[in-house]
Design a protein around this motif. Structure first.
Motif, PDB file in Angstrom:
ATOM      1  N   ILE A 101      19.255  98.754  87.186  1.00 47.59           N
ATOM      2  CA  ILE A 101      19.718  97.395  87.462  1.00 47.59           C
ATOM      3  C   ILE A 101      21.244  97.396  87.516  1.00 47.59           C
ATOM      4  O   ILE A 101      21.908  97.693  86.521  1.00 47.59           O
ATOM      5  N   LEU A 102      21.790  97.064  88.669  1.00 45.04           N
ATOM      6  CA  LEU A 102      23.232  96.897  88.778  1.00 45.04           C
ATOM      7  C   LEU A 102      23.582  95.510  88.243  1.00 45.04           C
ATOM      8  O   LEU A 102      23.142  94.499  88.790  1.00 45.04           O
ATOM      9  N   VAL A 103      24.352  95.455  87.167  1.00 43.31           N
ATOM     10  CA  VAL A 103      24.714  94.196  86.524  1.00 43.31           C
ATOM     11  C   VAL A 103      26.203  93.954  86.762  1.00 43.31           C
ATOM     12  O   VAL A 103      27.054  94.665  86.217  1.00 43.31           O
ATOM     13  N   MET A 104      26.516  92.966  87.592  1.00 46.29           N
ATOM     14  CA  MET A 104      27.901  92.649  87.936  1.00 46.29           C
ATOM     15  C   MET A 104      28.205  91.233  87.466  1.00 46.29           C
ATOM     16  O   MET A 104      28.089  90.257  88.215  1.00 46.29           O
ATOM     17  N   LEU A 105      28.575  91.119  86.187  1.00 45.02           N
ATOM     18  CA  LEU A 105      28.852  89.826  85.573  1.00 45.02           C
ATOM     19  C   LEU A 105      30.133  89.903  84.755  1.00 45.02           C
ATOM     20  O   LEU A 105      30.508  90.971  84.265  1.00 45.02           O
ATOM     21  N   GLY A 106      30.784  88.753  84.624  1.00 39.56           N
ATOM     22  CA  GLY A 106      31.958  88.676  83.776  1.00 39.56           C
ATOM     23  C   GLY A 106      31.555  88.473  82.329  1.00 39.56           C
ATOM     24  O   GLY A 106      30.408  88.699  81.930  1.00 39.56           O
ATOM     25  N   ALA A 107      32.524  88.027  81.519  1.00 42.21           N
ATOM     26  CA  ALA A 107      32.279  87.815  80.090  1.00 42.21           C
ATOM     27  C   ALA A 107      31.539  86.497  79.898  1.00 42.21           C
ATOM     28  O   ALA A 107      32.119  85.472  79.560  1.00 42.21           O
ATOM     29  N   GLN A 108      30.237  86.513  80.131  1.00 39.00           N
ATOM     30  CA  GLN A 108      29.381  85.340  80.012  1.00 39.00           C
ATOM     31  C   GLN A 108      28.124  85.744  79.262  1.00 39.00           C
ATOM     32  O   GLN A 108      27.733  86.913  79.247  1.00 39.00           O
ATOM     33  N   VAL A 109      27.487  84.774  78.648  1.00 38.64           N
ATOM     34  CA  VAL A 109      26.387  85.090  77.750  1.00 38.64           C
ATOM     35  C   VAL A 109      25.280  85.869  78.450  1.00 38.64           C
ATOM     36  O   VAL A 109      24.626  86.732  77.851  1.00 38.64           O
ATOM     37  N   GLU A 110      25.068  85.604  79.738  1.00 42.80           N
ATOM     38  CA  GLU A 110      24.001  86.300  80.468  1.00 42.80           C
ATOM     39  C   GLU A 110      24.200  87.814  80.485  1.00 42.80           C
ATOM     40  O   GLU A 110      23.233  88.577  80.553  1.00 42.80           O
ATOM     41  N   LEU A 111      25.458  88.256  80.441  1.00 41.27           N
ATOM     42  CA  LEU A 111      25.723  89.692  80.423  1.00 41.27           C
ATOM     43  C   LEU A 111      25.097  90.346  79.201  1.00 41.27           C
ATOM     44  O   LEU A 111      24.427  91.385  79.295  1.00 41.27           O
ATOM     45  N   TRP A 112      25.284  89.735  78.041  1.00 49.10           N
ATOM     46  CA  TRP A 112      24.730  90.287  76.804  1.00 49.10           C
ATOM     47  C   TRP A 112      23.213  90.086  76.747  1.00 49.10           C
ATOM     48  O   TRP A 112      22.492  90.954  76.248  1.00 49.10           O
ATOM     49  N   GLU A 113      22.723  88.948  77.250  1.00 49.66           N
ATOM     50  CA  GLU A 113      21.271  88.721  77.285  1.00 49.66           C
ATOM     51  C   GLU A 113      20.570  89.803  78.093  1.00 49.66           C
ATOM     52  O   GLU A 113      19.560  90.372  77.653  1.00 49.66           O
TER      53      GLU A 113
END
Length: 572
Positions: A101-113
């Protein structure tokens, strides 16, 4: 695999963790007593994080402060339940154990979830920074063999021209993309379809490319979760601490200090979002949020010391720097202002924290410290391939320390080369004194010869940044017909300092007074330093550009470039 086996694995992990917490101020005892846990069955998110959530349900796991100072707090119980919900939803969308899974997110809760959910499910996370180009993304999708992509609505545009058979998941709602918010309807209890093994892949990092095309670094269900016990120890974390790490999501240091290190210690991860970096605002938040431990790259520390640090009454217990060695001048300024010593640490994307000044131990100026508990670091002379007091930093792999990568996903040859003769070769050079303290010299490919002497860029850069006119500096060889090469400094002036001949003269005079003649900086150019997206200075780019210029025979100069002979006084 039985629940009993999982419980035994978790207990073994926690026992090793607790020993390091207990001996955080006793380096010798920690080295003597620590043994890497090697659980046969262990899923860090299910067996460790969820267990913490049961014992400490109301402790804050994640604390996000946005641009306006508004905050969001998420407890261990919330993150445990929400990640289980996301894992159920991802599985329902066709994400299976082993999928990338390529995860391209900033510092947001979904990144850690999503990170926790993927670990629970056994999927492989490929962390990706949000500021990559279309070419970078195409390379990751192709060489990374990506099956699923997760990004924010604004970043979906970057994938419009990129084709492939991968699931599109948007943290929001966009036409043609699965809506991540729908995961809120999934069940709160997660039962993995199968238990992945401790040596199965968990993370694939594309290195930041400071010297070459990015490599695909593979970490396992054991190597980063268990391996980062060394990082937890170096950070000096205690349960319940508020830990602030300045690092861009998508790179290994973010996992070091914003996921595994603090959550291994049952601490709180604090992240402060800034669209444009402001050292004053960061210092305000350190005070306002009661930060206990703070880690930042040298670039950030050099910006912080441009302020009046003593004006901020911080309550920090630990201050740390990582990414590149921190110059002694910056350490001194922080100590004068706050009465605490910034401790250096050394690790790579391929490893967890290998070398560091551990908490409570005397810090030798300029030294990175000693090897971390569980690691045996040896220095190998590149010329003889034998152990030496000065040489390449290598990890003895005799006992297979868990914190070293599994290998490079697309290059078995490079993996064999990097792990030859029972050692993991970092490519970095250092020296060790009689007491075991290790001092960084530089990347093997950054060190160069001038007048038949070997020059370490870091040594010269440390002297340069001592000067009040210098914010940052990078030293590379510049072709010279007489000496083969001379040291040239690319300098970013301190705020308010003009890039003039007088400024250059003052800086060069400063280095002349503090360096041996053969090490002197002979050329200086004022410029913004090129950096990787993870914040490291790209000396390789500067070095290449200088080499392409070749030997200057016609006396030409770049804009804002000055040579020692340009600035010589008649009696020099």
């Amino acid at each position: 695999m039985s629940k009993e086996a999982a419980a035994e694995g978790a207990a073994e992990f926690r026992a090793a963790r607790d020993l390091l917490l207990r001996l955080r101020d006793d380096r010798e005892a920690a080295h003597r007593e620590f043994i890497w846990p090697r659980p046969a069955v262990f899923n860090w998110a299910l067996d460790h994080f969820d267990e913490v959530a049961e014992r400490r349900p109301d402790r804050t796991a994640l604390w996000i402060v946005d641009e306006e100072g508004e905050e969001e707090k998420y407890t261990y119980r919330y993150m445990s339940e929400r990640s289980s919900q996301v894992a159920n939803w991802l599985y329902g969308q066709g994400v299976h154990p082993g999928d990338r899974i390529l995860v391209m997110l900033g510092a947001q809760v979904e990144l850690w979830e999503i990170t926790l959910a993927a670990i629970k499910l056994g999927a492989v996370v490929v962390p990706t920074a949000t500021n990559l180009t279309e070419g970078d993304l195409l390379d990751r999708l192709d060489r990374g063999e990506i099956k699923h992509v997760v990004c924010s609505p604004v970043d979906t545009e970057k994938f419009i021209g990129l084709h492939g058979h991968w699931t599109r998941i948007c943290v929001g709602y966009m036409d043609g993309w699965l809506g991540y918010p729908d995961s809120e309807h999934a069940g709160l209890e997660f039962h993995p379809p199968s238990r992945v093994g401790p040596d199965d892949p968990l993370l694939i990092y594309f290195t930041s490319g400071t010297t070459a095309k990015p490599k695909l670094v593979v970490h396992t269900q054991r190597s980063y979760p268990v391996g980062h016990l060394s990082t937890m120890y170096w950070l000096g974390l205690r349960p319940g601490d508020v830990h602030l790490n300045v690092s861009v999501p998508g790179w290994g240091k973010h996992a070091y200090s914003s996921v595994f290190g603090p959550w291994n210690a049952e601490a709180t991860v604090l992240t402060v979002r800034q669209n444009a970096f402001s050292p004053e605002r960061l210092l305000d938040e350190i005070v306002r949020r009661g930060v206990d431990t703070f880690c930042a790259p040298p670039t950030v520390w050099r910006m912080l010391v441009q302020t009046d640090l003593a004006s901020w009454k911080v309550g920090l217990r630990e201050a740390l720097a990582a990414g590149e060695p921190l110059n002694a001048e910056v350490v001194d300024r922080v100590r004068e202002a706050w009465g605490i010593t910034v401790r250096d640490g050394f690790g790579q994307t391929e490893t967890t924290l290998l070398i560091g000044n551990s908490p409570g131990q005397p810090v030798i100026p300029g030294s990175m410290g000693c090897e971390m508990p569980g690691y045996r670091v040896v220095l190998i002379d590149p010329a003889t391939d034998k152990p030496a007091d000065t040489g390449e930093i290598c990890v003895d792999m005799t006992n297979a320390p868990p914190g070293v990568m599994k290998g490079y996903a697309d290059s078995p040859e490079l993996t064999r080369e990097t792990t030859r003769r029972g050692l993991f070769h970092t490519g970095d050079l250092a020296a060790r004194d009689a007491n075991g303290n290790i001092t960084y010299i530089g990347r093997g490919d950054d060190v160069f010869k001038a007048s038949d002497y070997r020059i370490s860029p870091f040594e010269l850069e440390s002297v340069l940044v001592e000067h009040e006119y210098v914010a940052e500096a990078a030293v590379v060889p510049s072709p010279d017909p007489l000496r083969l090469a001379v040291a040239k400094a690319f300098v970013t002036p301190a705020p308010g300092v003009a890039p003039t001949a007088e400024t250059a003269r003052a800086i060069l005079a400063h280095t002349r007074d503090r360096l041996s003649p053969y090490k002197r900086v002979r050329r200086l150019e004022f410029a913004d330093l090129p950096k990787t997206v993870s914040g490291k200075i790209r000396r390789v780019q500067l070095r290449r550009e200088e080499a392409e210029r070749g030997t200057i025979a016609d006396g030409s100069r770049n804009p804002n470039e000055f040579w020692e002979e340009d600035l010589s006084e008649p009696d020099d």
